[in-house]
Scaffold this motif. Structure first.
Motif, PDB file in Angstrom:
ATOM      1  N   UNK A   4       0.863  -1.182   0.000  1.00  0.00           N
ATOM      2  CA  UNK A   4       0.000   0.000   0.000  1.00  0.00           C
ATOM      3  C   UNK A   4       0.894   1.223   0.000  1.00  0.00           C
ATOM      4  N   UNK A   5       0.815   2.006  -1.067  1.00  0.00           N
ATOM      5  CA  UNK A   5       1.598   3.223  -1.205  1.00  0.00           C
ATOM      6  C   UNK A   5       0.676   4.397  -0.888  1.00  0.00           C
ATOM      7  N   UNK A   6       0.992   5.107   0.180  1.00  0.00           N
ATOM      8  CA  UNK A   6       0.116   6.184   0.658  1.00  0.00           C
ATOM      9  C   UNK A   6       0.724   7.536   0.336  1.00  0.00           C
ATOM     10  N   UNK A   7       0.050   8.288  -0.509  1.00  0.00           N
ATOM     11  CA  UNK A   7       0.369   9.697  -0.699  1.00  0.00           C
ATOM     12  C   UNK A   7      -0.354  10.458   0.404  1.00  0.00           C
ATOM     13  N   UNK A   8       0.340  11.062   1.362  1.00  0.00           N
ATOM     14  CA  UNK A   8      -0.349  11.677   2.497  1.00  0.00           C
ATOM     15  C   UNK A   8      -1.155  12.933   2.169  1.00  0.00           C
ATOM     16  N   UNK A   9      -0.961  13.508   0.977  1.00  0.00           N
ATOM     17  CA  UNK A   9      -1.797  14.658   0.633  1.00  0.00           C
ATOM     18  C   UNK A   9      -3.013  14.203  -0.172  1.00  0.00           C
ATOM     19  N   UNK A  10      -3.891  15.131  -0.484  1.00  0.00           N
ATOM     20  CA  UNK A  10      -5.166  14.768  -1.101  1.00  0.00           C
ATOM     21  C   UNK A  10      -5.202  14.957  -2.615  1.00  0.00           C
ATOM     22  N   UNK A  11      -4.060  15.226  -3.229  1.00  0.00           N
ATOM     23  CA  UNK A  11      -4.012  15.510  -4.668  1.00  0.00           C
ATOM     24  C   UNK A  11      -3.943  14.206  -5.457  1.00  0.00           C
ATOM     25  N   UNK A  12      -5.035  13.849  -6.110  1.00  0.00           N
ATOM     26  CA  UNK A  12      -5.139  12.545  -6.757  1.00  0.00           C
ATOM     27  C   UNK A  12      -4.214  12.406  -7.967  1.00  0.00           C
ATOM     28  N   UNK A  13      -3.958  13.497  -8.682  1.00  0.00           N
ATOM     29  CA  UNK A  13      -3.049  13.399  -9.826  1.00  0.00           C
ATOM     30  C   UNK A  13      -1.652  13.011  -9.373  1.00  0.00           C
ATOM     31  N   UNK A  69       3.294  -4.639   3.157  1.00  0.00           N
ATOM     32  CA  UNK A  69       4.200  -3.529   3.449  1.00  0.00           C
ATOM     33  C   UNK A  69       3.489  -2.235   3.089  1.00  0.00           C
ATOM     34  N   UNK A  70       3.975  -1.140   3.687  1.00  0.00           N
ATOM     35  CA  UNK A  70       3.405   0.175   3.441  1.00  0.00           C
ATOM     36  C   UNK A  70       4.530   1.133   3.069  1.00  0.00           C
ATOM     37  N   UNK A  71       4.244   2.017   2.138  1.00  0.00           N
ATOM     38  CA  UNK A  71       5.183   3.068   1.759  1.00  0.00           C
ATOM     39  C   UNK A  71       4.519   4.414   2.019  1.00  0.00           C
ATOM     40  N   UNK A  72       5.199   5.274   2.775  1.00  0.00           N
ATOM     41  CA  UNK A  72       4.719   6.633   3.022  1.00  0.00           C
ATOM     42  C   UNK A  72       5.373   7.538   1.988  1.00  0.00           C
ATOM     43  N   UNK A  76       9.230  14.114   3.442  1.00  0.00           N
ATOM     44  CA  UNK A  76       9.508  14.448   4.836  1.00  0.00           C
ATOM     45  C   UNK A  76       9.334  13.248   5.755  1.00  0.00           C
ATOM     46  N   UNK A  77       8.929  12.105   5.192  1.00  0.00           N
ATOM     47  CA  UNK A  77       8.617  10.903   5.972  1.00  0.00           C
ATOM     48  C   UNK A  77       7.552  11.215   7.022  1.00  0.00           C
ATOM     49  N   UNK A  78       6.556  11.923   6.564  1.00  0.00           N
ATOM     50  CA  UNK A  78       5.442  12.352   7.416  1.00  0.00           C
ATOM     51  C   UNK A  78       4.785  11.170   8.112  1.00  0.00           C
ATOM     52  N   UNK A  79       4.721  11.220   9.437  1.00  0.00           N
ATOM     53  CA  UNK A  79       4.015  10.198  10.208  1.00  0.00           C
ATOM     54  C   UNK A  79       4.668   8.837  10.212  1.00  0.00           C
ATOM     55  N   UNK A  80       5.921   8.739   9.786  1.00  0.00           N
ATOM     56  CA  UNK A  80       6.559   7.434   9.627  1.00  0.00           C
ATOM     57  C   UNK A  80       6.643   6.666  10.940  1.00  0.00           C
ATOM     58  N   UNK A  81       7.065   7.313  12.000  1.00  0.00           N
ATOM     59  CA  UNK A  81       7.177   6.614  13.279  1.00  0.00           C
ATOM     60  C   UNK A  81       5.809   6.149  13.782  1.00  0.00           C
TER      61      UNK A  81
END
Length: 243
Positions: A4-13, A69-72, A76-81
């Motif tokens: 699961x690759x998570x883009x932490x912002x809301x921009x779908x493009x 596995x998950x990729x953030x 900035x590695x936002x929320x990684x910990x």
């Protein structure tokens, strides 16, 4: 395996671009699922935006508990910990992944990121990961994140100019692109400048596959232990840890 690759912002493009980059290096046996939260900032540019993106990351992980596995996908590695506390599966931040891979192909690397306000967070992470001595400099191209999504923008040209300065002034032997929104630029910029140019998305996917292959999971002793069960209030009630 399923990543699961998570883009932490809301921009779908940007999520679509990130998903394509991830799929381009994934093995045939790996399923890439790229998502972004519905709520939060449209781009992450500094500490303030990061805070509002983290609940969305945890929520997206909660929707896919069976991922291997998950990729953030925020540099900035936002929320990684926090994300590593939420699962036993490997969780890879694209910043940390790119730094480690750059250190394997170059004595010194420079980072070319978006805005100057992002530089302190990246420098902090380099020190945290023990890789600050391998980084010649963290440079800003003064390209806003959403400019990378705008057709006709001169963002690539400005990033390329900063790469040239890094090679000339920092004596950088490799370049790390400091934004997931630059994922589609790495190959052409590497060819243009004649040095390795690393995109964190492909680095993170490759490392996630490697950790899965050798059976390594996130330690649950110490800081990455599962959160204690408690009831959160208000808008965060749905994210309450069960312990």
């Amino acid at each position: 395996m399923r990543i699961l690759v998570i883009n932490p912002n809301t921009t779908q493009s940007m999520t679509a671009k990130i998903g394509e980059a991830a799929a381009s290096v994934a093995s045939s046996a790996t399923e890439i699922v790229a998502v972004n939260p519905a709520d939060g900032p449209p781009s992450i540019e500094g500490y303030f935006d990061e805070v509002f993106a983290i609940p969305g990351i945890i929520a997206e992980m909660g929707k896919a508990p069976a991922a291997d596995a998950y990729v953030i996908a925020c540099f900035d590695d936002t929320g990684l910990d926090a994300a590593r506390c939420a699962t036993e599966a490997p969780v890879i931040g694209i910043g940390e992944a790119a730094f480690h891979m750059a250190s394997l192909v170059a004595g010194k690397f420079s980072v070319v990121t978006t805005l100057a306000r992002s530089v302190p967070a990246i420098e902090h992470n380099l020190a945290k990961y023990g890789l600050a001595s391998r980084c010649a400099k963290v440079r800003s191209s003064e390209v806003a994140v959403l400019e990378l999504e705008r057709p006709g923008s001169n963002a690539r040209h400005r990033i390329s100019q900063e790469i040239a300065r890094a090679i000339r002034e920092d004596h950088a032997e490799a370049i790390v692109l400091g934004c997931a929104g630059m994922a589609d630029l790495a190959h052409s910029l590497s060819e243009e400048h004649g040095v390795p140019v690393l995109d964190g998305v492909v680095c993170a996917v490759t490392l996630a596959e490697s950790l899965f292959k050798v059976g390594l999971k996130t330690s649950k002793i110490g800081g990455y232990a599962a959160p204690r069960g408690k009831r959160f209030s208000g808008v965060f009630a749905s994210l309450s840890p069960t312990g």
